[in-house]
Design an enzyme around this catalytic site. Structure first.
Site, short mmCIF file in Angstrom:
data_model
loop_
_atom_site.label_atom_id
_atom_site.label_comp_id
_atom_site.label_asym_id
_atom_site.label_seq_id
_atom_site.Cartn_x
_atom_site.Cartn_y
_atom_site.Cartn_z
N HIS A 117 5.32 5.72 67.45
CA HIS A 117 5.61 6.47 66.21
C HIS A 117 4.42 7.38 65.82
O HIS A 117 3.79 7.17 64.79
CB HIS A 117 5.96 5.52 65.06
CG HIS A 117 6.74 6.20 63.97
ND1 HIS A 117 7.61 5.53 63.15
CD2 HIS A 117 6.77 7.50 63.57
CE1 HIS A 117 8.14 6.39 62.28
NE2 HIS A 117 7.65 7.59 62.52
N ILE A 118 4.17 8.37 66.68
CA ILE A 118 3.01 9.25 66.44
C ILE A 118 3.45 10.71 66.20
O ILE A 118 2.67 11.63 66.42
CB ILE A 118 2.00 9.19 67.62
CG1 ILE A 118 2.70 9.44 68.97
CG2 ILE A 118 1.25 7.86 67.63
CD1 ILE A 118 1.74 9.67 70.14
N GLY A 119 4.68 10.87 65.74
CA GLY A 119 5.21 12.22 65.53
C GLY A 119 4.27 13.15 64.77
O GLY A 119 4.03 14.28 65.16
N ARG A 153 14.45 8.39 63.17
CA ARG A 153 14.18 7.01 62.78
C ARG A 153 14.90 6.08 63.75
O ARG A 153 16.01 6.38 64.20
CB ARG A 153 14.67 6.73 61.35
CG ARG A 153 13.76 7.27 60.26
CD ARG A 153 12.42 6.51 60.19
NE ARG A 153 11.53 7.00 59.15
CZ ARG A 153 10.56 7.89 59.32
NH1 ARG A 153 10.36 8.44 60.52
NH2 ARG A 153 9.78 8.25 58.32
N ILE A 187 12.24 20.11 60.76
CA ILE A 187 11.71 19.67 62.06
C ILE A 187 12.69 20.05 63.17
O ILE A 187 12.29 20.61 64.20
CB ILE A 187 11.39 18.16 62.05
CG1 ILE A 187 10.26 17.86 61.04
CG2 ILE A 187 11.01 17.66 63.44
CD1 ILE A 187 9.95 16.39 60.81
N GLU A 227 10.64 -1.50 64.08
CA GLU A 227 9.21 -1.31 64.34
C GLU A 227 8.37 -2.37 63.66
O GLU A 227 8.68 -2.73 62.53
CB GLU A 227 8.78 0.07 63.82
CG GLU A 227 9.32 1.17 64.69
CD GLU A 227 8.97 2.56 64.16
OE1 GLU A 227 8.02 2.71 63.39
OE2 GLU A 227 9.68 3.49 64.53
N PHE A 286 19.33 19.13 61.59
CA PHE A 286 18.74 20.47 61.75
C PHE A 286 18.02 20.88 60.47
O PHE A 286 18.22 21.96 59.92
CB PHE A 286 19.85 21.47 62.13
CG PHE A 286 19.39 22.55 63.06
CD1 PHE A 286 18.72 22.25 64.23
CD2 PHE A 286 19.64 23.89 62.78
CE1 PHE A 286 18.30 23.26 65.10
CE2 PHE A 286 19.23 24.90 63.63
CZ PHE A 286 18.55 24.58 64.80
N GLY A 287 17.15 19.97 60.00
CA GLY A 287 16.26 20.29 58.88
C GLY A 287 15.07 21.05 59.44
O GLY A 287 15.14 21.62 60.53
N ILE A 322 13.08 11.24 67.65
CA ILE A 322 11.84 11.33 66.86
C ILE A 322 12.18 11.20 65.36
O ILE A 322 11.34 11.46 64.51
CB ILE A 322 11.07 12.66 67.10
CG1 ILE A 322 11.97 13.87 66.85
CG2 ILE A 322 10.53 12.72 68.52
CD1 ILE A 322 11.63 14.64 65.65
N ARG A 340 24.58 17.97 58.58
CA ARG A 340 25.57 17.86 57.49
C ARG A 340 26.27 19.20 57.22
O ARG A 340 27.47 19.29 57.19
CB ARG A 340 24.88 17.35 56.23
CG ARG A 340 25.42 16.01 55.82
CD ARG A 340 24.75 15.53 54.59
NE ARG A 340 23.36 15.96 54.55
CZ ARG A 340 22.47 15.48 53.69
NH1 ARG A 340 22.82 14.55 52.85
NH2 ARG A 340 21.23 15.91 53.67
C1 DGY Z 1 7.53 10.85 59.08
O1 DGY Z 1 6.64 11.39 58.41
O2 DGY Z 1 8.57 10.46 58.57
C2 DGY Z 1 7.29 10.71 60.56
O3 DGY Z 1 8.14 9.79 61.10
C3 DGY Z 1 5.86 10.37 60.85
O4 DGY Z 1 5.56 10.48 62.21
#
Ligand code: DGY
Length: 316
Positions: free
Chosen positions: A281-283, A234, A154, A263, A151-152, A232, A174
């Site tokens: 991996h297009i976050g 890792r 993002i 990956e 819960f950072g 989303i 954490r």
């Molecule tokens: C990051 O910046 O760590 C993200 O995974 C990119 O999409």
């Protein structure tokens, strides 16, 4: 001073960093570890991609390196503790990609719950022969329990967006975060409660020793059989072959992945499944954000090499 940039960035880097000697890989082909080792030897700074492994061996090859700016918010690809010992500042790209990555998480989630990709393929394959009461039935988000793991910034932003769907939000991270709870209305729960109570689990955590393989077959078995998993964060947070088994055997009902354990390799079995949506991996991949990330990497390099100050985004 020499700066290495390991892949082409959507930004006029040559103009922004004029005055420096740039060793710029203007292609989207990854450099090999040996190539990075060669290039880093006489470099003062380097802008790396999340796919570049910057370990002790690479860092030891550098003789005058002062700064590593990683073109990502995650920095598990860099031995930042060893870099610190060597007096090298390591930076990432926080904040600028928060909203973009959160939007992608929600898009991926809706693609799974509402079977968007299956629907597109169905139409594309000319199978749409008319409206049917039971065609491609999905699942509502409305009133469901969504559990966010990590819960950072993002994770919190995903929570803030999902508030609009009137979901019941819970999170595990954490440390309990009261301010984030006020912003999102999310409630802190233990990890076990998160996985047993959630209809949808979204992984938005960084990769470290605590989060690696946090989701294996044992955790999938504790989830609801109707549960959907979105990752989303890792790839290695989820044991990919276990996820395959869980999806195939109906232990959980669906998944959406933007990241993978190895990956760009993906566990072969996942390609056989219908109940998964996979993205490359297009976050953070919006034009605005990728430009902002590049500028932030350049500014980090300039701060260390020219302004002689520690950038706000230094992580070591
Ligand atoms: C990051 O910046 O760590 C993200 O995974 C990119 O999409």
């Amino acid at each position: 001073m020499k700066i290495v940039i390991t892949q082409k960035l959507p930004f006029d880097i040559e103009k922004y960093l004029q005055g420096f000697v740039l060793d710029y890989n203007k292609t989207d082909n990854e450099l090999s570890k040996d190539e990075i080792i060669k290039k880093i030897q006489d470099a003062d700074g380097i802008i790396t991609m999340l796919s570049d492994t910057i370990d002790k061996e690479v860092i030891d090859a550098a003789t005058k390196l002062k700064v590593i700016a990683n073109y990502a918010v995650g920095y598990n690809n860099i031995d930042f503790n060893y870099a610190k010992k060597r007096g090298i500042v390591v930076c990432n790209t926080p904040d600028v990609l928060t909203e973009t990555t959160a939007e992608l998480a929600v898009a991926l989630l809706l693609s799974v719950t509402r079977r968007i990709v299956e629907g597109h393929k169905f139409v594309e394959n000319k199978k749409f022969k008319g409206w049917k009461p039971e065609l491609l039935l999905g699942m509502d988000l409305y009133k469901k329990t969504v559990g966010i793991y990590g819960f950072g910034k993002i994770g919190q932003t995903i929570g803030r967006i999902l508030k609009g769907f009137d979901v019941n939000l819970i999170y595990n991270t954490r440390n309990k975060n009261y301010q984030a709870e006020l912003l999102t209305g999310a409630k802190y729960v233990t990890f076990d409660s998160l996985i047993t109570e959630s209809d949808i689990i979204i992984i938005a955590a960084p990769l470290n020793e605590t989060t690696k393989y946090r989701f294996t077959i044992s955790e999938f078995k504790m989830m609801k059989p109707s549960a959907i998993l979105i990752n989303i964060g890792r790839g290695p947070i989820v044991k990919e072959d276990d996820l395959y088994l869980a999806l195939k055997e109906g232990v959980i009902s669906g998944a959406g992945l933007d990241v993978f354990e190895h990956e760009p390799k993906i566990f072969e079995g996942l390609f056989e499944l219908n109940n998964i949506v996979m993205l490359p991996h297009i976050g953070s991949a919006s034009t605005e954000t990728r430009k902002a990330m590049a500028k932030l990497c350049c500014d980090s390099v300039l701060d260390v090499l020219i302004n002689k100050k520690k950038p706000f985004n230094s992580i070591n």
